[in-house]
Every structure is written in structure tokens, then in C-alpha cells.
Design a protein around this motif. Structure first.
Motif, PDB file in Angstrom:
ATOM      1  N   ILE A  64      95.630  -4.594 -15.764  1.00 59.37           N
ATOM      2  CA  ILE A  64      95.757  -4.445 -14.312  1.00 59.37           C
ATOM      3  C   ILE A  64      96.980  -5.240 -13.824  1.00 59.37           C
ATOM      4  CG2 ILE A  64      94.650  -4.890 -12.077  1.00 59.37           C
ATOM      5  CD1 ILE A  64      93.166  -2.751 -13.503  1.00 59.37           C
TER       6      ILE A  64
ATOM      7  N   THR B  25      83.590   1.290  -3.069  1.00 60.95           N
ATOM      8  CA  THR B  25      84.647   2.273  -2.890  1.00 60.95           C
ATOM      9  C   THR B  25      84.177   3.577  -2.252  1.00 60.95           C
ATOM     10  OG1 THR B  25      85.573   1.399  -4.924  1.00 60.95           O
ATOM     11  CG2 THR B  25      86.531   3.420  -4.076  1.00 60.95           C
ATOM     12  N   MET B  26      83.319   4.313  -2.957  1.00 62.72           N
ATOM     13  CA  MET B  26      83.039   5.691  -2.578  1.00 62.72           C
ATOM     14  C   MET B  26      82.388   5.811  -1.202  1.00 62.72           C
ATOM     15  SD  MET B  26      84.462   6.616  -5.219  1.00 62.72           S
ATOM     16  CE  MET B  26      84.567   8.369  -4.966  1.00 62.72           C
TER      17      MET B  26
ATOM     18  N   ILE C  11      93.227   2.825  -3.201  1.00 62.83           N
ATOM     19  CA  ILE C  11      93.421   3.117  -4.621  1.00 62.83           C
ATOM     20  C   ILE C  11      92.793   4.468  -4.965  1.00 62.83           C
ATOM     21  CG2 ILE C  11      92.927   2.373  -6.977  1.00 62.83           C
ATOM     22  CD1 ILE C  11      92.672  -0.493  -5.861  1.00 62.83           C
TER      23      ILE C  11
ATOM     24  N   LEU D 199      95.249   7.591  -6.356  1.00 63.68           N
ATOM     25  CA  LEU D 199      95.594   7.373  -7.769  1.00 63.68           C
ATOM     26  C   LEU D 199      95.945   8.664  -8.501  1.00 63.68           C
ATOM     27  CD1 LEU D 199      95.926   5.286  -9.986  1.00 63.68           C
ATOM     28  CD2 LEU D 199      93.553   5.608 -10.589  1.00 63.68           C
ATOM     29  N   ASN D 200      95.183   9.741  -8.225  1.00 65.35           N
ATOM     30  CA  ASN D 200      95.410  10.984  -8.963  1.00 65.35           C
ATOM     31  C   ASN D 200      96.784  11.588  -8.727  1.00 65.35           C
ATOM     32  OD1 ASN D 200      93.254  11.313 -10.595  1.00 65.35           O
ATOM     33  ND2 ASN D 200      91.993  12.327  -9.068  1.00 65.35           N
TER      34      ASN D 200
ATOM     35  N   PHE E 276      98.194  -0.121  -8.429  1.00 70.59           N
ATOM     36  CA  PHE E 276      97.705  -1.171  -9.338  1.00 70.59           C
ATOM     37  C   PHE E 276      97.870  -2.544  -8.696  1.00 70.59           C
ATOM     38  CE2 PHE E 276      96.107   0.369 -13.308  1.00 70.59           C
ATOM     39  CZ  PHE E 276      96.498   1.698 -13.321  1.00 70.59           C
TER      40      PHE E 276
ATOM     41  N   LEU F  19      90.522   2.009 -12.630  1.00 71.40           N
ATOM     42  CA  LEU F  19      91.967   1.775 -12.807  1.00 71.40           C
ATOM     43  C   LEU F  19      92.274   1.419 -14.250  1.00 71.40           C
ATOM     44  CD1 LEU F  19      93.244  -0.463  -9.839  1.00 71.40           C
ATOM     45  CD2 LEU F  19      94.108   1.771 -10.510  1.00 71.40           C
TER      46      LEU F  19
ATOM     47  N   TYR G 231      91.712   4.271 -16.699  1.00 74.51           N
ATOM     48  CA  TYR G 231      92.766   5.260 -16.515  1.00 74.51           C
ATOM     49  C   TYR G 231      94.034   4.838 -17.261  1.00 74.51           C
ATOM     50  CZ  TYR G 231      96.225   8.076 -13.963  1.00 74.51           C
ATOM     51  OH  TYR G 231      97.243   8.906 -13.628  1.00 74.51           O
TER      52      TYR G 231
ATOM     53  N   ALA H 113      83.297   5.933  -8.982  1.00 73.23           N
ATOM     54  CA  ALA H 113      84.691   5.476  -8.970  1.00 73.23           C
ATOM     55  C   ALA H 113      85.229   5.240 -10.380  1.00 73.23           C
ATOM     56  CB  ALA H 113      84.819   4.210  -8.135  1.00 73.23           C
TER      57      ALA H 113
ATOM     58  N   ILE I  99      85.535   9.002 -12.244  1.00 67.47           N
ATOM     59  CA  ILE I  99      86.358  10.057 -11.667  1.00 67.47           C
ATOM     60  C   ILE I  99      87.791   9.987 -12.215  1.00 67.47           C
ATOM     61  CG2 ILE I  99      87.141   8.867  -9.559  1.00 67.47           C
ATOM     62  CD1 ILE I  99      86.379  11.423  -8.016  1.00 67.47           C
ATOM     63  N   PHE I 100      88.263   8.765 -12.574  1.00 68.48           N
ATOM     64  CA  PHE I 100      89.613   8.620 -13.106  1.00 68.48           C
ATOM     65  C   PHE I 100      89.660   8.579 -14.629  1.00 68.48           C
ATOM     66  CE2 PHE I 100      89.777   6.476  -8.934  1.00 68.48           C
ATOM     67  CZ  PHE I 100      90.495   7.466  -8.304  1.00 68.48           C
TER      68      PHE I 100
END
Lengths: 284, 282
Positions: free
Chosen positions: A29, A213-214, A241, A245-246, A257, B119, B122, B208, B211-212
Motif C-alpha cells: 500500500i 465502505t459499501m 477509493i 479504482l476500476n 493508493f 486495494l 488488487y 469491498a 469486488i477488486f
């Protein structure tokens, strides 16, 4: 005995897996996120108010998202802390044993409900309610806070209950012997004795809210502006994020990041602080 | 005016009762609301047919299969690591700086938000290791995420096996490993299984982080290799809810109902198992 030490070594290797995982996660990260922070300067990255990855040149300032995260989290604590501590106090101090043994696991079930389900309820029930009866567009800090306030209940309740139950019985008996009522005992004896554990419970609940998050994506509207009121939309770091991200490449991905780095640091500070407070209580 | 302490006590008790009831009421309402709206559309046909038209038509069979593969894979990877860690901590060492480091690692891992796992998965599994969006990337990411749950429950389970069992085993001339394998592990098994079941539930409800790593592609067949990209129930539900049309909302509700029902069954069986297990040594 040779076999024994070989097995010990293998088990030690397995036991190092979580430490290794933590190290690799931190490394990757930070490796992806730190360069852009330093290229741009930490000040302008953290406190820049403009987030526009599509512009020429692209702008990566995350202050609006930091403000959004803390606004939603603060609201969640306003709701979650009184309800969470109240339920924990009730279940550990006053509820009949049978009631407590049924209700505690039931409340912990809340933790199992997927965050997307909470988000869906926020989207279909809470946001329209806010729009029709309170004002604004509905997708707001308030909606996010309310949903997160419910979601952090299990964390706060189960840690607080464990702390309250670890207060020695003799403390309460001493207080009752002096003629105190149940509430006086709780307020003046049990709660002060459990103080540090309760603070830790609240901080860990806060960590959960910051990291969620979701559910947040689905209810807060996700506008990258500093929220002006509880009815304004907001975007949190986590939402920033997950939403982008996609589609992100190059600098944009690095910047996401970097948001991860900021989030990671906030969570680590909160967790370390919670640990420290909890230990402080055990020593006293 | 001074309120009599007795009255304060009764008043506070009333407040605490109502706060607790509000919390429980919210829980029951949430579960009830989802099941009420979703179960009517969750027909046997919905469960056993493939999705069509991005999920607006047809069922969720390939999604259910993908979810099962991912969560079973995650737990299969995390169990040896987690149980091994717990055995080391309980049976093979005393409290020292090594155990403190291990516990610190597990505690930190437990606190990391799932989006960070997403993250990391991914950039590490999907890109650096070249595993792409796949069942394997998803399982590996979820395995790291569920490690702390498995370690903690296994540690509690091992510690609840009475010390006398170990002493008897030694007295019969068993080595430490024989004692662990034949006495402690069988005794602690139900507790360890509880942790594994809880981890399954956590992985199932996760969005979360998968999904990545596992992707968002909606497969029209049951995945056949760990390299296939899949959509889990939670991800499928999220995408239907946020990107689907109004026609796909009944499917979204039905997916949510199946998800919540599965998690309820998983968690209730975990608690029942743990309850019975702890009663055994009391």
C-alpha cells in the motif's frame, strides 16, 4: 525430541503468517501510494481542496474526503455511542440473565449483516425519508451517520460488555452494602472502574466507521466537497477509493493508493490508541 | 429539588430498557424488511437457473457457485495458518516478545478495513502475481482477512481444554505433539469449527475486498477453474442495487434475502456450536 523441535519450528512459521501478511500489506500500500504524496507535497495532498483526476493537469487534494470521513464518523458516534453503551450497561448490569444470554448474540448478529444490505436500506428507506421530512436531497452526511451508527453497535456493545463483566463483583457488593441503588452503583462504581475499556470500545467503533465502505457509498451522495451541513452530501476516503479504482490508471491510481495510505494511518493510530488505553486500565 | 435516588434508578432503568429494545428492534426490522421484500422472488427457479440480461432476468446459480468456491477456498487457505498459530501460542510457547509480536500482527490485521484488503489484493494478487480477477485472487485476499477470526476462536477453544487432560497425556508417556494431536485438538475441535464457520460468514458478506480481486463479471456458467472470474452474492446484489434498472430490483431483493438468510443460518449454527462446546467443560 528432534521431532518436537521440528514441529515447534513449523508451527512458529505458521504463526508468523499474520505478521508477514501485515508487513506485505503495509509494504505494498505504501509503495504504491507514498510516491505521489511526496511528489506533490504532503501539505497540498492532505489539505488541497480540489480533487479532479480528469483535469489537465490533474488535481489530487483529498481534504474534502478527509472532512467527509470525519463528518460521517462523528455523526455515527453521536448515535452509536449512547445506544451502544446504554445497551451494554443494561445487558451486563440490569437485564435478567436469560434476557442477556439471548440478546447479546442477537445483537452480535448485526455484525454479520453485509454492509451492502445496510446501504440498500439507507438508499431505499432512510434517504427518501430524510429528503421528504427533513430536507436536502436525502443522500447526505446524516444518512451515512445513521447507517454507520447502527453498524458500529455490535463492536461497541460486545467490547463494553466484556469490560463491564470484568469489573469484580465485590466492587458492586461493597456499594450495595453502603445502601446505594443499582444505578448509583453503576454510575459511581462500575462505570469508573471500567472507564478505560469503554473508551477503547468507542475508539474501536470509530475505527469501524472510518473504514466502512459499501454502505457509505450507497447513502452519502459522494460529492467531493467539504460538507457544509448534516444534510449536504459527502464523500469519504473509502468511497473515493472504491468508486474510482476500476477506472484509474497512472497517477490517478497512485493517488487512490495514497488515500489508502492515509486511511491505513488513521486506522493504525486509532487501534494503537485503543490498545494503549485498554492496557492502561488493566494496570491500574 | 433533589430527586430521590430510587426514582433516578427506576428512570435510568427505563431509559436503558428502551435503548436496548430500540437496538434489538432495529435488528429485527432490518432482517424482516429484507426477507419480506426478497423471499417472494427467491423461488427455486431463481436459485437453480443462470442469470440472464446482466441479472435482470433468470437466476443466480453461477453466482451462488462462485460465492461457495471463493469462501471455501479462503477458509481452506486460512484454517491451517490460523489453527497452527493458535496451537503455537497455546501449546508450544510461553508469553514472550515473540507471542506479543504475533498477537500484535493478528490484532492489526483484524482492524484493517476491507477496502484496504481490496486495494492490496488488487495490486498484489491481481496485478503483481498476475492472477487476474479470479476465484484464487479473491480467496487469497479473504484468507488474510479471516485469519484473525480463526486464530482468536481457535485460541479460546484450545485454552478451554482442561489442563488435567494434558497432564494425564504426559503421564502416559505421550510426546507433546501426540498430546496435541490426540487429546487437545479433538477436545477443542467444536470450538475451532465455530471459528471457521464464523469466518465463512464474514467472507460471504464481504464486498469491498472481493469486488477488486474476484471481479464483477457475471458468468453464465458454473466456474470450472480457480482462474475464472466470478461475482459473489454480495457483489451481485450491490451491482443490481446501484446499477440495475427498476426491473432488476426484485432480483436485487431476492439476492439480498438469500444472502441474509445464509448468513443467519451460518451465524446461528456457529453460536449454537460454541455454546454447546463451552458447556462441555463447565
Amino acid at each position: 525430541m528432534k521431532q518436537d523441535s521440528a514441529i515447534r519450528l513449523i508451527l512458529l512459521g505458521l504463526a508468523m503468517s499474520s505478521v508477514a501478511a501485515l508487513a506485505v500489506i503495509t509494504l505494498f500500500i505504501f509503495r504504491e501510494g507514498l510516491p505521489i504524496i511526496f511528489r506533490q507535497g504532503p501539505g497540498s495532498f492532505l489539505f488541497g481542496s480540489d480533487w479532479d483526476p480528469g483535469a489537465e493537469p490533474a488535481a489530487f487534494g483529498i481534504f474534502a474526503m478527509i472532512a467527509g470521513t470525519f463528518a460521517v464518523t462523528g455523526g455515527a458516534l453521536l448515535l452509536g455511542v449512547p445506544v451502544g453503551l446504554g445497551s451494554a450497561i443494561f445487558l451486563s448490569e440490569f437485564a435478567p440473565r436469560k434476557v442477556a444470554t439471548i440478546l447479546k448474540p442477537a445483537l452480535e448478529l448485526l455484525a454479520g449483516i453485509p454492509s451492502v444490505v445496510f446501504g440498500y436500506i439507507g438508499m431505499l428507506v432512510l434517504s427518501p425519508f430524510i429528503r421528504d421530512h427533513i430536507g436536502g436531497s436525502g443522500a447526505s452526511v446524516l444518512a451515512g451517520s445513521a447507517i454507520l451508527g447502527i453498524m458500529i453497535l455490535p463492536t461497541i456493545i460486545s467490547i463494553s460488555m466484556d469490560t463491564l463483566r470484568s469489573v469484580p463483583r465485590s466492587y458492586r457488593e461493597g456499594s450495595f452494602a453502603l445502601g446505594a441503588t443499582g444505578w448509583q452503583t453503576t454510575w459511581k462504581v462500575t462505570l469508573p472502574a471500567a472507564r478505560s475499556g469503554l473508551v477503547a470500545a468507542v475508539i474501536l467503533g470509530m475505527g469501524r466507521a472510518v473504514g466502512e465502505t459499501m454502505a457509505v457509498i450507497m447513502v452519502t451522495g459522494n460529492t467531493a466537497l467539504v460538507p457544509k451541513s448534516p444534510l449536504s452530501p459527502a464523500r469519504t476516503l473509502t468511497a473515493n477509493i472504491a468508486m474510482q479504482l476500476n477506472a484509474a490508471v497512472g497517477e490517478h491510481r497512485e493517488a487512490l493508493f495514497a488515500c489508502g495510505v492515509v486511511l491505513f494511518v488513521i486506522i493504525m493510530v486509532l487501534n494503537t490508541f485503543a490498545n494503549w488505553v485498554a492496557k492502561l486500565g488493566k494496570r491500574a | 429539588m433533589r430527586i430521590p435516588p430510587r426514582a433516578v434508578h427506576v428512570g435510568m432503568l427505563g431509559i436503558l430498557w428502551s435503548v436496548t429494545l430500540a437496538a434489538i428492534g432495529t435488528l429485527i426490522w432490518i432482517i424482516g424488511w429484507v426477507l419480506w421484500h426478497g423471499l417472494p422472488s427467491a423461488t427455486p427457479h431463481f436459485l437453480t437457473s443462470m442469470p440472464q440480461d446482466s441479472g435482470a432476468e433468470g437466476g443466480i446459480l453461477s453466482v451462488i457457485a462462485g460465492t461457495l468456491f471463493i469462501i471455501l477456498g479462503a477458509v481452506a487457505l486460512a484454517t491451517p495458518l490460523g489453527v497452527g498459530t493458535a496451537i503455537y501460542l497455546v501449546e508450544y510457547t510461553r508469553e514472550n516478545w515473540v507471542t506479543r509480536v504475533i498477537r500484535y500482527g493478528a490484532d492489526c490485521l483484524a482492524g484493517i478495513p476491507s477496502i484496504i484488503f481490496g486495494l492490496f489484493g488488487y495490486v498484489f494478487f491481481v496485478i503483481t502475481l498476475g492472477l487476474r480477477w479470479s476465484i484464487l485472487s479473491g480467496s487469497l485476499t479473504l484468507a488474510l482477512m479471516s485469519l484473525p477470526t480463526i486464530i482468536r476462536t481457535a485460541e479460546v477453544a484450545l485454552r478451554s481444554v482442561p489442563q488435567g487432560y494434558r497432564e494425564v497425556s504426559y503421564a502416559l508417556g505421550a510426546t507433546r505433539w501426540q498430546m496435541v494431536l490426540r487429546v487437545v485438538l479433538p477436545g477443542a475441535l467444536p470450538g475451532i469449527v465455530t471459528g471457521i464457520v464464523l469466518a465463512l460468514g464474514r467472507c460471504m458478506s464481504e464486498t469491498a475486498a472481493v469486488i477488486f480481486t474476484a471481479g464483477t463479471v457475471l458468468p453464465d456458467r458454473i466456474p470450472t477453474s480457480p482462474g475464472d472470474s466470478v461475482r459473489t452474492l454480495a457483489v451481485h446484489f450491490y451491482l443490481l442495487a446501484t446499477e440495475g434498472t427498476s426491473e432488476s430490483q426484485p432480483k436485487a431483493f431476492a439476492t439480498a434475502a438469500i444472502l441474509v438468510l445464509a448468513i443467519l443460518v451460518i451465524n446461528v449454527s456457529a453460536y449454537t456450536l460454541m455454546h454447546r462446546f463451552l458447556a462441555r467443560y463447565r
